[in-house]
Design a protein around this motif. Sequence first.
Motif, mmCIF file in Angstrom:
data_model
loop_
_atom_site.group_PDB
_atom_site.id
_atom_site.type_symbol
_atom_site.label_atom_id
_atom_site.label_comp_id
_atom_site.label_asym_id
_atom_site.label_seq_id
_atom_site.Cartn_x
_atom_site.Cartn_y
_atom_site.Cartn_z
ATOM 1 N N LEU A 76 0.813 -1.212 0.000
ATOM 2 C CA LEU A 76 0.000 0.000 0.000
ATOM 3 C C LEU A 76 0.852 1.270 0.000
ATOM 4 O O LEU A 76 0.433 2.303 -0.533
ATOM 5 C CB LEU A 76 -0.941 0.004 1.214
ATOM 6 N N ARG A 77 2.071 1.180 0.576
ATOM 7 C CA ARG A 77 2.912 2.365 0.620
ATOM 8 C C ARG A 77 3.383 2.781 -0.765
ATOM 9 O O ARG A 77 3.729 3.945 -0.990
ATOM 10 C CB ARG A 77 4.113 2.129 1.544
ATOM 11 N N ARG A 78 3.391 1.865 -1.706
ATOM 12 C CA ARG A 78 3.820 2.217 -3.063
ATOM 13 C C ARG A 78 2.848 3.189 -3.728
ATOM 14 O O ARG A 78 3.187 3.839 -4.710
ATOM 15 C CB ARG A 78 3.969 0.947 -3.912
ATOM 16 N N TYR A 79 1.619 3.231 -3.227
ATOM 17 C CA TYR A 79 0.651 4.173 -3.783
ATOM 18 C C TYR A 79 0.786 5.572 -3.179
ATOM 19 O O TYR A 79 0.189 6.524 -3.694
ATOM 20 C CB TYR A 79 -0.772 3.662 -3.555
ATOM 21 N N VAL A 80 1.548 5.711 -2.106
ATOM 22 C CA VAL A 80 1.657 6.989 -1.408
ATOM 23 C C VAL A 80 2.156 8.119 -2.309
ATOM 24 O O VAL A 80 1.591 9.218 -2.312
ATOM 25 C CB VAL A 80 2.545 6.853 -0.147
ATOM 26 N N PRO A 81 3.239 7.906 -3.111
ATOM 27 C CA PRO A 81 3.685 8.998 -3.987
ATOM 28 C C PRO A 81 2.610 9.461 -4.959
ATOM 29 O O PRO A 81 2.548 10.645 -5.307
ATOM 30 C CB PRO A 81 4.885 8.386 -4.735
ATOM 31 N N LEU A 82 1.759 8.546 -5.404
ATOM 32 C CA LEU A 82 0.697 8.920 -6.326
ATOM 33 C C LEU A 82 -0.419 9.675 -5.614
ATOM 34 O O LEU A 82 -0.938 10.676 -6.120
ATOM 35 C CB LEU A 82 0.121 7.674 -7.004
ATOM 36 N N ILE A 83 -0.772 9.190 -4.421
ATOM 37 C CA ILE A 83 -1.826 9.856 -3.648
ATOM 38 C C ILE A 83 -1.385 11.254 -3.223
ATOM 39 O O ILE A 83 -2.178 12.201 -3.214
ATOM 40 C CB ILE A 83 -2.194 9.015 -2.416
ATOM 41 N N ALA A 84 -0.107 11.396 -2.905
ATOM 42 C CA ALA A 84 0.407 12.683 -2.415
ATOM 43 C C ALA A 84 0.639 13.688 -3.529
ATOM 44 O O ALA A 84 0.784 14.880 -3.263
ATOM 45 C CB ALA A 84 1.713 12.455 -1.651
ATOM 46 N N SER A 85 0.689 13.246 -4.744
ATOM 47 C CA SER A 85 0.996 14.132 -5.864
ATOM 48 C C SER A 85 -0.270 14.659 -6.529
ATOM 49 O O SER A 85 -1.103 13.886 -7.003
ATOM 50 C CB SER A 85 1.845 13.388 -6.901
ATOM 51 N N GLY A 86 -0.401 15.980 -6.585
ATOM 52 C CA GLY A 86 -1.533 16.579 -7.283
ATOM 53 C C GLY A 86 -1.515 16.257 -8.760
ATOM 54 O O GLY A 86 -2.564 16.077 -9.397
ATOM 55 N N LYS A 87 -0.335 16.166 -9.334
ATOM 56 C CA LYS A 87 -0.212 15.843 -10.753
ATOM 57 C C LYS A 87 -0.701 14.425 -11.032
ATOM 58 O O LYS A 87 -1.416 14.180 -12.020
ATOM 59 C CB LYS A 87 1.243 15.989 -11.189
ATOM 60 N N ALA A 88 -0.336 13.486 -10.182
ATOM 61 C CA ALA A 88 -0.787 12.104 -10.368
ATOM 62 C C ALA A 88 -2.292 11.990 -10.159
ATOM 63 O O ALA A 88 -2.984 11.294 -10.906
ATOM 64 C CB ALA A 88 -0.038 11.177 -9.416
ATOM 65 N N ARG A 89 -2.802 12.665 -9.138
ATOM 66 C CA ARG A 89 -4.257 12.635 -8.895
ATOM 67 C C ARG A 89 -5.006 13.192 -10.104
ATOM 68 O O ARG A 89 -6.023 12.641 -10.525
ATOM 69 C CB ARG A 89 -4.606 13.417 -7.638
ATOM 70 N N SER A 90 -4.498 14.275 -10.657
ATOM 71 C CA SER A 90 -5.138 14.854 -11.842
ATOM 72 C C SER A 90 -5.072 13.891 -13.016
ATOM 73 O O SER A 90 -6.045 13.734 -13.769
ATOM 74 C CB SER A 90 -4.442 16.178 -12.217
ATOM 75 N N GLY A 91 -3.919 13.234 -13.176
ATOM 76 C CA GLY A 91 -3.751 12.312 -14.287
ATOM 77 C C GLY A 91 -4.729 11.155 -14.241
ATOM 78 O O GLY A 91 -5.361 10.809 -15.251
ATOM 79 N N PHE A 92 -4.901 10.558 -13.073
ATOM 80 C CA PHE A 92 -5.785 9.403 -12.969
ATOM 81 C C PHE A 92 -7.256 9.808 -12.986
ATOM 82 O O PHE A 92 -8.099 9.057 -13.479
ATOM 83 C CB PHE A 92 -5.457 8.582 -11.726
ATOM 84 N N LEU A 93 -7.579 11.000 -12.475
ATOM 85 C CA LEU A 93 -8.955 11.490 -12.596
ATOM 86 C C LEU A 93 -9.297 11.741 -14.060
ATOM 87 O O LEU A 93 -10.382 11.370 -14.537
ATOM 88 C CB LEU A 93 -9.126 12.770 -11.786
ATOM 89 N N ALA A 94 -8.357 12.339 -14.788
ATOM 90 C CA ALA A 94 -8.582 12.582 -16.213
ATOM 91 C C ALA A 94 -8.700 11.270 -16.978
ATOM 92 O O ALA A 94 -9.520 11.139 -17.901
ATOM 93 C CB ALA A 94 -7.439 13.427 -16.781
ATOM 94 N N TYR A 95 -7.885 10.293 -16.597
ATOM 95 C CA TYR A 95 -7.927 8.976 -17.244
ATOM 96 C C TYR A 95 -9.261 8.289 -16.969
ATOM 97 O O TYR A 95 -9.841 7.646 -17.859
ATOM 98 C CB TYR A 95 -6.765 8.131 -16.731
ATOM 99 N N LEU A 96 -9.765 8.421 -15.739
ATOM 100 C CA LEU A 96 -11.075 7.871 -15.382
ATOM 101 C C LEU A 96 -12.171 8.504 -16.229
ATOM 102 O O LEU A 96 -13.038 7.812 -16.783
ATOM 103 C CB LEU A 96 -11.346 8.109 -13.898
ATOM 104 N N LEU A 97 -12.137 9.831 -16.362
ATOM 105 C CA LEU A 97 -13.158 10.532 -17.145
ATOM 106 C C LEU A 97 -13.078 10.161 -18.625
ATOM 107 O O LEU A 97 -14.105 10.055 -19.308
ATOM 108 C CB LEU A 97 -12.992 12.044 -16.965
ATOM 109 N N LEU A 98 -11.855 9.974 -19.121
ATOM 110 C CA LEU A 98 -11.674 9.579 -20.514
ATOM 111 C C LEU A 98 -12.340 8.236 -20.786
ATOM 112 O O LEU A 98 -13.095 8.077 -21.765
ATOM 113 C CB LEU A 98 -10.177 9.516 -20.837
ATOM 114 N N HIS A 99 -12.091 7.245 -19.936
ATOM 115 C CA HIS A 99 -12.691 5.929 -20.138
ATOM 116 C C HIS A 99 -14.180 5.929 -19.801
ATOM 117 O O HIS A 99 -14.948 5.170 -20.405
ATOM 118 C CB HIS A 99 -11.963 4.886 -19.282
#
Length: 397
Positions: A193-216
Amino acid sequence: MSKYTVLFFLIMFMIGTDTFLISPLLPTLQTQFSVPTGIAGWMLGAYTLGSAAFALIAGPLSDGWNRRTVLLGGLLGFSVSTALCGFADSFWTMCLFRFLAGVSAAFTAPQVWASIPAIMPAAKISKTMGIAFAGLAASQALGVPIGSWLAGTRWSVPFWTIGIASLLLAAVAFFLLPDMKPSARKAERTPILRRYVPLIASGKARSGFLAYLLLHLGSGTAFAFVGKWMADRFGLTIGQIGTVMMFLGFGTLLGSMISSYATRRLGHAKSVAAGLSMLAVLYTVMPQLANLPVVTIIYLIIFATLGIIFPIVMEALTSLNAFIRGTISSLANSTMNGANTLGAWLAGLLYDQLGGYSSIGIFSAVCLALSLGTFLLGGVLTRKEADTVGQESTSAS
């Protein structure tokens, strides 16, 4: 074309073909196992469920292990579980083997996306991503006719064929792929679970995956009921709808093959911006059209555009953090499956209660517009070497 590129294309083609294979076989399997229509869909859903759930575990594990070993193990499990589907003697055993095939795919497909940046020269990453995605596109175009043709002799033959072919691919990958071990031994002790921490903590990563979710979510919602819409509006039979779907699959294949060319000409951000803007307009306008050839051509353009966009977006996501590419790829896989599942449910509600396919088109256009805005505001598509998220903290953990 390099030997790695061909291998990755074939792996994704096998996984994609297995994913689409059961759709044309569903009526036959429903009769074979005496399954009511209400639960027959679980023979499809079991695969997606296994893939989506275990991708969240497979990615972090692969970042602490030799990526080559994870890919080989996943591909071997995929070949065996798919072949076992051909020996299923009941609805529940088929669901079990499909679930195991989905789990195995969750350990295999993300390793392809994560391995490309690790072993390919930087100048060839975009092209290789596009060709690997072309494997999925080709399976979408050819999976239905291949499955139907092979099932003409016996329903189990397609499963055995894919299982044997995947086993041969695993043997080739064993001799061809280099070791891809984690850069630091400390990474092996990092909790999953700690491997997800850099992604959760990063606004850029959060934006990327939210955009990817909306795209699909946008593309998946539109695709879920396109067959029903064509049947209702144009009176097409199942066979005719399948022919149109094959045509659309070739559109995706074309787009994925020219994705790297579009990137070189326009750049990552402009290619995605132009593509998503055009898609939003086409999804809004298309449901109003009454000419089937025109609709088919527009859908070909839509799928070709998606074929261009998806490899660019996947490359941008896997570039967020070089230390956890497996985690990123697996999270992207789960995001895609989750969005498509939600999209299929929403499509039914929109089609039945809010004006048919027109409401689906508007919903898809809004999702894609929001996806574009999120991509641009989050800076996900910018190409800066120092802009990768959380790499220092990841490598030190």
